[in-house]
Design an enzyme around this catalytic site. Structure first.
Site, PDB file in Angstrom:
ATOM      1  N   CYS A  97      13.030 -25.856   1.539  1.00  0.00           N
ATOM      2  CA  CYS A  97      13.566 -25.556   2.868  1.00  0.00           C
ATOM      3  C   CYS A  97      14.515 -26.666   3.337  1.00  0.00           C
ATOM      4  O   CYS A  97      14.394 -27.813   2.906  1.00  0.00           O
ATOM      5  CB  CYS A  97      12.433 -25.448   3.863  1.00  0.00           C
ATOM      6  SG  CYS A  97      11.149 -24.305   3.372  1.00  0.00           S
ATOM      7  N   ARG A 118      19.532 -26.769  -2.188  1.00  0.00           N
ATOM      8  CA  ARG A 118      18.112 -27.077  -2.303  1.00  0.00           C
ATOM      9  C   ARG A 118      17.286 -25.863  -2.714  1.00  0.00           C
ATOM     10  O   ARG A 118      16.138 -26.007  -3.113  1.00  0.00           O
ATOM     11  CB  ARG A 118      17.591 -27.614  -0.963  1.00  0.00           C
ATOM     12  CG  ARG A 118      18.226 -28.921  -0.550  1.00  0.00           C
ATOM     13  CD  ARG A 118      17.868 -29.259   0.876  1.00  0.00           C
ATOM     14  NE  ARG A 118      16.463 -29.538   1.016  1.00  0.00           N
ATOM     15  CZ  ARG A 118      15.927 -30.760   1.014  1.00  0.00           C
ATOM     16  NH1 ARG A 118      16.715 -31.803   0.871  1.00  0.00           N
ATOM     17  NH2 ARG A 118      14.646 -30.930   1.151  1.00  0.00           N
ATOM     18  N   TRP A 178      12.479 -21.597   1.927  1.00  0.00           N
ATOM     19  CA  TRP A 178      12.045 -21.300   0.556  1.00  0.00           C
ATOM     20  C   TRP A 178      10.596 -20.846   0.709  1.00  0.00           C
ATOM     21  O   TRP A 178       9.722 -21.638   1.074  1.00  0.00           O
ATOM     22  CB  TRP A 178      12.154 -22.569  -0.292  1.00  0.00           C
ATOM     23  CG  TRP A 178      11.855 -22.388  -1.743  1.00  0.00           C
ATOM     24  CD1 TRP A 178      12.715 -21.916  -2.704  1.00  0.00           C
ATOM     25  CD2 TRP A 178      10.638 -22.709  -2.432  1.00  0.00           C
ATOM     26  NE1 TRP A 178      12.092 -21.917  -3.927  1.00  0.00           N
ATOM     27  CE2 TRP A 178      10.823 -22.394  -3.792  1.00  0.00           C
ATOM     28  CE3 TRP A 178       9.406 -23.215  -2.023  1.00  0.00           C
ATOM     29  CZ2 TRP A 178       9.824 -22.578  -4.742  1.00  0.00           C
ATOM     30  CZ3 TRP A 178       8.409 -23.402  -2.968  1.00  0.00           C
ATOM     31  CH2 TRP A 178       8.631 -23.083  -4.321  1.00  0.00           C
ATOM     32  N   ASN A 226       9.752 -27.817   7.596  1.00  0.00           N
ATOM     33  CA  ASN A 226       9.660 -27.984   6.133  1.00  0.00           C
ATOM     34  C   ASN A 226       8.273 -28.528   5.835  1.00  0.00           C
ATOM     35  O   ASN A 226       7.770 -29.375   6.581  1.00  0.00           O
ATOM     36  CB  ASN A 226      10.671 -29.017   5.622  1.00  0.00           C
ATOM     37  CG  ASN A 226      12.088 -28.487   5.623  1.00  0.00           C
ATOM     38  OD1 ASN A 226      12.339 -27.360   6.031  1.00  0.00           O
ATOM     39  ND2 ASN A 226      13.019 -29.328   5.174  1.00  0.00           N
ATOM     40  N   GLY A 227       7.688 -28.113   4.721  1.00  0.00           N
ATOM     41  CA  GLY A 227       6.361 -28.616   4.354  1.00  0.00           C
ATOM     42  C   GLY A 227       5.321 -27.521   4.440  1.00  0.00           C
ATOM     43  O   GLY A 227       5.671 -26.329   4.543  1.00  0.00           O
ATOM     44  N   GLU A 266      13.573 -31.225 -22.625  1.00  0.00           N
ATOM     45  CA  GLU A 266      14.572 -31.187 -21.557  1.00  0.00           C
ATOM     46  C   GLU A 266      15.622 -30.090 -21.828  1.00  0.00           C
ATOM     47  O   GLU A 266      16.040 -29.382 -20.913  1.00  0.00           O
ATOM     48  CB  GLU A 266      15.227 -32.574 -21.421  1.00  0.00           C
ATOM     49  CG  GLU A 266      16.326 -32.699 -20.397  1.00  0.00           C
ATOM     50  CD  GLU A 266      15.899 -32.360 -18.969  1.00  0.00           C
ATOM     51  OE1 GLU A 266      14.699 -32.218 -18.702  1.00  0.00           O
ATOM     52  OE2 GLU A 266      16.801 -32.196 -18.132  1.00  0.00           O
ATOM     53  N   LYS A 273      16.326 -26.985 -19.369  1.00  0.00           N
ATOM     54  CA  LYS A 273      17.647 -26.646 -18.830  1.00  0.00           C
ATOM     55  C   LYS A 273      17.947 -25.176 -19.092  1.00  0.00           C
ATOM     56  O   LYS A 273      18.397 -24.455 -18.212  1.00  0.00           O
ATOM     57  CB  LYS A 273      18.761 -27.490 -19.488  1.00  0.00           C
ATOM     58  CG  LYS A 273      18.865 -28.923 -19.077  1.00  0.00           C
ATOM     59  CD  LYS A 273      19.377 -29.169 -17.681  1.00  0.00           C
ATOM     60  CE  LYS A 273      18.279 -29.187 -16.683  1.00  0.00           C
ATOM     61  NZ  LYS A 273      17.442 -30.333 -16.555  1.00  0.00           N
ATOM     62  N   GLU A 275      15.688 -22.744 -16.960  1.00  0.00           N
ATOM     63  CA  GLU A 275      15.874 -22.699 -15.505  1.00  0.00           C
ATOM     64  C   GLU A 275      17.200 -22.087 -15.077  1.00  0.00           C
ATOM     65  O   GLU A 275      17.268 -21.461 -14.029  1.00  0.00           O
ATOM     66  CB  GLU A 275      15.612 -24.047 -14.825  1.00  0.00           C
ATOM     67  CG  GLU A 275      16.566 -25.149 -15.091  1.00  0.00           C
ATOM     68  CD  GLU A 275      16.152 -26.460 -14.400  1.00  0.00           C
ATOM     69  OE1 GLU A 275      15.531 -26.436 -13.330  1.00  0.00           O
ATOM     70  OE2 GLU A 275      16.471 -27.525 -14.951  1.00  0.00           O
ATOM     71  N   HIS A 309       2.112 -25.365 -36.591  1.00  0.00           N
ATOM     72  CA  HIS A 309       0.689 -25.282 -36.223  1.00  0.00           C
ATOM     73  C   HIS A 309       0.437 -24.143 -35.237  1.00  0.00           C
ATOM     74  O   HIS A 309      -0.567 -24.138 -34.544  1.00  0.00           O
ATOM     75  CB  HIS A 309       0.221 -26.620 -35.642  1.00  0.00           C
ATOM     76  CG  HIS A 309       0.271 -27.730 -36.647  1.00  0.00           C
ATOM     77  ND1 HIS A 309      -0.623 -27.833 -37.695  1.00  0.00           N
ATOM     78  CD2 HIS A 309       1.159 -28.748 -36.814  1.00  0.00           C
ATOM     79  CE1 HIS A 309      -0.319 -28.886 -38.440  1.00  0.00           C
ATOM     80  NE2 HIS A 309       0.771 -29.459 -37.927  1.00  0.00           N
ATOM     81  N   LYS A 349      15.693 -27.642  -5.211  1.00  0.00           N
ATOM     82  CA  LYS A 349      16.172 -28.917  -5.729  1.00  0.00           C
ATOM     83  C   LYS A 349      15.136 -30.018  -5.556  1.00  0.00           C
ATOM     84  O   LYS A 349      14.894 -30.814  -6.446  1.00  0.00           O
ATOM     85  CB  LYS A 349      17.482 -29.298  -5.030  1.00  0.00           C
ATOM     86  CG  LYS A 349      18.073 -30.623  -5.487  1.00  0.00           C
ATOM     87  CD  LYS A 349      18.502 -30.555  -6.941  1.00  0.00           C
ATOM     88  CE  LYS A 349      19.027 -31.873  -7.467  1.00  0.00           C
ATOM     89  NZ  LYS A 349      19.047 -31.880  -8.945  1.00  0.00           N
TER      90      LYS A 349
HETATM   91  O1  M6R Z   1      13.734 -35.279  -7.624  1.00  0.00           O
HETATM   92  P1  M6R Z   1      12.820 -35.402  -8.796  1.00  0.00           P
HETATM   93  O2  M6R Z   1      13.436 -36.057  -9.962  1.00  0.00           O
HETATM   94  O3  M6R Z   1      11.499 -36.017  -8.440  1.00  0.00           O
HETATM   95  O4  M6R Z   1      12.520 -33.888  -9.209  1.00  0.00           O
HETATM   96  C1  M6R Z   1      11.617 -33.570 -10.222  1.00  0.00           C
HETATM   97  C2  M6R Z   1      11.772 -32.150 -10.673  1.00  0.00           C
HETATM   98  O5  M6R Z   1      11.502 -31.272  -9.621  1.00  0.00           O
HETATM   99  C3  M6R Z   1      13.166 -31.864 -11.233  1.00  0.00           C
HETATM  100  O6  M6R Z   1      13.505 -32.729 -12.266  1.00  0.00           O
HETATM  101  C4  M6R Z   1      13.238 -30.401 -11.761  1.00  0.00           C
HETATM  102  O7  M6R Z   1      12.426 -30.259 -12.878  1.00  0.00           O
HETATM  103  C5  M6R Z   1      14.691 -30.016 -12.074  1.00  0.00           C
HETATM  104  N1  M6R Z   1      14.945 -28.689 -11.589  1.00  0.00           N
HETATM  105  C6  M6R Z   1      15.004 -30.004 -13.515  1.00  0.00           C
HETATM  106  O8  M6R Z   1      16.313 -29.627 -13.771  1.00  0.00           O
END
Ligand code: M6R
Length: 611
Positions: free
Chosen positions: A2, A27, A79, A105-106, A486, A490, A493, A509, A606
């Site tokens: 949010c 975000r 969100w 937010n929260g 990673e 990527k 997502e 395995h 984000k």
């Molecule tokens: O702001 P942060 O690095 O703490 O965020 C951690 C994760 O939420 C963030 O890396 C998330 O996995 C990304 N969407 C990855 O691309």
């Protein structure tokens, strides 16, 4: 997650608030809303979907003349957590009298309890949200003093909040408060703003006040008063915002993600600037604030983070063990405080976070401090909560990362972890010769990244091979295992392809059962002591009909591969960065070919400020 923006001043609030919401779009959100003060009335507009929908609705319902005379308002991007993304659940929420509006937010964890009590008093809730319970509670306490009412309501609340509240009977006033969800105040000439993220303020002012947990702020056009929950006044410094408006624009790129991928030679250069001592073959990291003795006494390193930051920590684990001979481990931040972490004064806990606001990582920081451990932050956003609460550490200086998919933060994090490992290594057993060699390689990272970016078109062609598939695998070993994780993260997502990152030797395995003819398998087979073993794993995949896409060093063999991406010849630890850049580009082009919303993938936020 949010986003909040509030404005009190002399200009028309609507364009300021809509502009702020647009800056917060990155975000991640699914509905938006705004409330304006019009004399002693409150007007509310809400819409499901993008900010553009809200903007259309506002123009249809509020005349230009009306918008022009309303100079105070609050707005929100939601969100969904409690209840679907519907107009009824969108913020702002109102109290029973409809004369108080609140954005939040929260998560209010005890909202059910509050709701039941209010329902017993006759309240009829119109949404499924936790936030409505809070707005109604503020209304219950309101006796003509909004700050007082907010304070009394917050005393009854458990959970996390960043809120902005207005009352129809107090024109020209916004009350803001935070606990666990960031809020920053922008101080302008005859105007004040409040936002959940400084990027929403940058077009208006560079003078900001970061609120701390427990702060309650009373905003008027020409003043800000901050108190604690017991009404004791608090002084907070006004800081200069180190953020250029241009840094939060796409700058000619089709997507923020592509822009940020291409910024990496520069962002890594910034992360390294002034931090390499080429004479001594060590790193200079004054932010760590450690004496040589403290460095020598560190027995173990525990890194905490989530998502991409967790993966960076996993690369760091190899670096600390290899360069510094210090036992190290990475823990998922969400688990850290629930597993009774065994850390003490001889350990170093490093919290890794791009945003510096991730709720789980912040909770881990607090737990580690509680246990008397030395805690450092490895954070990108200057002034963020984790940066402030750790008090020491190393900033990434990567500049704002707007794309939900993290790219330049990862390479910055790994670059800084390499520097930390180098520094710790040189303070122990690492020879000057090896220190110098590794320092030179780290120093050359911007050029190594350039070499990968130069292959953009070739990588786009490889992406065309992956794009039609619904499943993909990423394999790596040693420090390339987290890079494989990673790469898979990527891809999943932003392209919504189901992608699994796996240790190359683990595939046989179990997961190898999933390979069918044509399944894309990305294998990271760079120069390393185990490259032949990784190539054998690639052969095993190929023997089952999989398409092997190999990341190989410039001089490495590509015999096993159906498709090849070259990464520069370099030390295996350093190579994690160019390899990650290649996989970022690969995911980007796959997502583009599939027509996905690259910068704002579905369901994602984000900055994850709830547990
Ligand atoms: O702001 P942060 O690095 O703490 O965020 C951690 C994760 O939420 C963030 O890396 C998330 O996995 C990304 N969407 C990855 O691309």
């Amino acid at each position: 997650m949010c986003g909040i923006i509030g404005y009190v001043g002399r200009a028309s609030a609507t364009p300021v608030l809509l502009g702020g919401l647009r800056r917060l779009e990155y975000r991640g959100y699914d509905s938006a809303g705004m409330a304006l003060q019009e004399g002693s009335e409150l007007l509310v507009a809400r819409a499901v979907g993008k900010v553009a929908k809200l903007s259309e609705k506002i123009d249809l319902t509020w005349s230009e003349e009306l918008q022009g005379r309303c100079t105070v308002g609050i707005a929100h991007t939601r969100w969904a957590t409690h209840g679907a993304p519907t107009e009824a659940n969108a913020h702002p929420h109102r109290d029973a009298s409809q004369r108080i509006c609140l954005v939040h937010n929260g998560i209010i964890e005890n909202y059910r309890n509050i709701r039941q009590k209010l329902e017993a008093k006759g309240h009829v809730f119109v949404s499924e949200t936790d936030t409505e319970a809070l707005s109604r509670l503020v209304g219950e306490f309101y006796k003509g003093d909004l700050r007082q009412a907010v304070t009394r309501a917050l005393r009854q609340v458990e959970g996390a909040y960043g809120i902005a509240v207005m009352a129809a009977d107090e024109p020209g006033v916004i009350v803001a408060a935070r606990k666990g969800s960031p809020l920053v105040i922008g101080v302008g000439e005859g105007e004040c703003l409040v936002a959940s993220d400084a990027s929403a303020l940058v077009a208006h002012t560079r003078r900001v006040i970061y609120l701390n947990d427990g702060d309650i702020a009373l905003l008027k056009a020409d003043s800000v008063q901050i108190t604690d929950i017991d009404h004791a006044p608090i002084e907070r410094d006004v800081a200069d915002l180190e953020l250029e408006a241009a840094a939060v624009e796409k700058g000619g790129f089709e997507h923020f993600m592509l822009k940020e991928i291409h910024e990496q030679p520069e962002s890594v250069r910034n992360a390294l600037r002034g931090r390499i001592d080429a004479q001594q073959g060590t790193a200079v990291l004054s932010g760590m604030g450690t004496s040589p003795r403290e460095l020598a006494e560190i027995r173990r390193i525990v890194m905490v983070g989530c998502g991409t930051s967790l993966h960076a920590g996993m690369v760091g684990e190899f670096a600390f063990e290899e360069l510094a001979t210090i036992s190290s481990e990475v823990q998922q931040a969400a688990e850290f405080r629930y597993r009774n972490p065994i850390v003490d004064a001889h350990d170093l806990v490093i919290a890794i976070s791009q945003s510096g606001e991730t709720a789980d990582t912040l909770a881990a920081v607090r737990e580690a401090k509680e246990k008397g451990t030395m805690v450092m932050g490895l954070v990108n956003v200057v002034g963020s909560t984790i940066a402030r609460e750790t008090g020491r550490g190393v900033y990434l200086h990567a500049g704002p990362e707007i794309s939900v998919a993290s790219t330049k933060a990862f390479t910055g994090q790994v670059a800084v972890l390499l520097l930390m490992a180098l520094k710790l290594g040189r303070s122990r057993h690492l020879s000057a010769e090896r220190g110098l060699a590794i320092a030179q390689q780290i120093q050359s990272l911007p050029e190594l990244i350039e070499a990968v970016l130069a292959q953009n078109d070739a990588i786009a062609q490889v992406a065309a091979v992956i794009a039609p598939h619904e499943h993909a695998f990423f394999l790596g070993r040693g420090p390339m295992h987290p890079v494989a994780l990673e790469g898979a993260l990527k891809l999943k997502e932003i392209s919504y392809i189901h992608a699994e990152g796996y240790h190359a030797a683990e595939l046989k395995h179990g997961p190898i059962a999933l390979l069918t003819p044509g399944t894309p398998v990305v294998v990271i087979a760079n120069q390393s002591p185990v490259v032949d073993k990784v190539l054998s794993n690639a052969e095993e995949c190929r023997a089952r009909g999989a398409q092997v896409i190999a990341l190989v060093s410039q001089t490495g063999s590509a015999a096993v591969a159906d498709q090849v991406i070259r990464i520069p010849d370099c030390d295996p630890l350093v190579a994690t960065i160019p390899a990650a850049v290649a996989l970022q580009l690969l995911a980007y082009h796959v997502a583009r070919l599939r027509g996905c919303a690259i910068d704002q993938p579905r369901n994602l936020a984000k900055s994850v400020t709830v547990e």
